[in-house]
Design an enzyme around this catalytic site. Structure first.
Site, mmCIF file in Angstrom:
data_model
loop_
_atom_site.group_PDB
_atom_site.id
_atom_site.type_symbol
_atom_site.label_atom_id
_atom_site.label_comp_id
_atom_site.label_asym_id
_atom_site.label_seq_id
_atom_site.Cartn_x
_atom_site.Cartn_y
_atom_site.Cartn_z
ATOM 1 N N ASN A 97 0.899 -0.959 0.161
ATOM 2 C CA ASN A 97 0.025 0.011 0.107
ATOM 3 C C ASN A 97 0.932 1.196 0.045
ATOM 4 O OD1 ASN A 97 -2.970 -0.034 -0.350
ATOM 5 N ND2 ASN A 97 -2.907 -1.084 2.071
ATOM 6 N N SER A 152 5.411 6.085 7.562
ATOM 7 C CA SER A 152 6.389 7.236 7.647
ATOM 8 C C SER A 152 6.974 7.428 9.128
ATOM 9 C CB SER A 152 5.742 8.478 7.278
ATOM 10 O OG SER A 152 6.855 9.809 7.213
ATOM 11 N N TYR A 167 -0.585 15.160 7.794
ATOM 12 C CA TYR A 167 0.037 13.997 7.282
ATOM 13 C C TYR A 167 0.725 13.079 8.468
ATOM 14 C CZ TYR A 167 3.720 11.468 5.039
ATOM 15 O OH TYR A 167 4.661 10.360 4.295
ATOM 16 N N LYS A 171 -0.069 9.100 9.298
ATOM 17 C CA LYS A 171 0.891 8.193 9.189
ATOM 18 C C LYS A 171 0.877 7.417 10.328
ATOM 19 C CE LYS A 171 1.969 8.332 4.782
ATOM 20 N NZ LYS A 171 1.656 7.143 3.738
ATOM 21 N N THR A 202 12.770 11.853 -3.444
ATOM 22 C CA THR A 202 11.937 11.572 -4.677
ATOM 23 C C THR A 202 11.794 12.700 -5.387
ATOM 24 O OG1 THR A 202 10.296 12.192 -3.294
ATOM 25 C CG2 THR A 202 10.723 9.935 -3.253
#
Length: 261
Positions: A97, A152, A167, A171, A202
């Protein structure tokens, strides 16, 4: 191949990877393709990108890679796609996922409530809905399997200097969801673990606006670097493979030591 190395292969296994059209999800798909999988199903909301990635990976590796346009907030679409994958390949053995979004540099006192709900819906509800659908197939087929949720380090620490309360909360929820599913589904021989990356190099982080923050991130990381885009690959292979058969409910931090300080 020696017995130990054999345990780190996925011969004839089938994997579903959400968010597999690009970034870390695609890199982990590449890694699985190198250790014996017979099939990979890429779930992504971006059709053109997902189709291109599936075709490219299949051409490079010879693995049967299929793309399914799936919004992880759409339960009906998820259920249909998972059923199609099981019908095509005969079984599903691994789920990664990796679909998710991040809102960063957003102060809590001015956070738009709709943006907050959208992030939670994708990062945590989406993770649950896909895990639920794949878990149902694994239970139905009595094959067991490995589910890997990408969390994370932000689920266990508060990041600095950027504000990103939603966020971080999402997580933390992914980590706890993984532990809870691991406890519930162990009786079906389904293992559930999470991976918690640190700051990764990234494409989303390769923008000039983040240069000053990236210097702070690296200064506070003992290894003094961001994670490479393939730094999660071997861990994903390990968690997906029989090599980690006695590991479930674990949250694997892979952050260059950031959370040590």
């Amino acid at each position: 191949m020696p017995p130990t190395l054999q345990k780190f292969t996925l011969t004839d296994k089938v994997a579903v990877i959400t968010g597999g059209g690009r970034g870390l999800g695609y890199n982990m798909a590449q890694a699985l393709s190198e250790v014996g999988v017979k099939g990979i199903a890429i779930f992504d909301v971006q059709q053109e990108l997902g189709e291109k990635s599936a075709q490219q990976l299949s051409a490079q590796t010879g693995v049967d890679v299929r793309f399914y346009k799936v919004d992880v907030r759409d339960q009906a679409a998820i259920q249909q796609a998972v059923q199609d994958v099981a019908a095509h390949y005969g079984h599903i053995d691994v789920l990664i996922n990796a679909a998710g979004i991040a809102d960063s540099n957003v102060k809590a006192e001015t956070y738009d409530s709709e943006k907050f709900r959208r992030l939670l819906d994708i990062n945590i509800t989406g993770t649950f809905l896909v895990a639920q659908a794949v878990g149902q197939q694994m239970i139905k087929l009595k094959t067991g399997g490995s589910i890997i949720n990408i969390a994370s380090m932000s689920g266990t620490i508060v990041n600095y200097p950027q504000e990103q309360s939603c966020y971080n909360a999402s997580k933390a929820a992914v980590i706890q969801l993984s532990k809870s599913l691991a406890a519930e589904w162990a009786r079906f021989n389904i293992r559930v673990n999470s991976i918690s990356p640190g700051y990764m190099d990234t494409a989303l982080n390769r923008v000039p606006a983040l240069d000053a923050q990236k210097r702070i991130w690296m200064d506070n990381t003992p290894q003094k670097r961001l994670g490479a885009v393939d730094d999660l690959n071997n861990l994903a292979v390990y968690l997906a493979s029989p090599g980690s058969s006695y590991m479930t409910g674990n949250n694997c931090l892979i952050d260059g030591g950031y959370t040590l300080w």
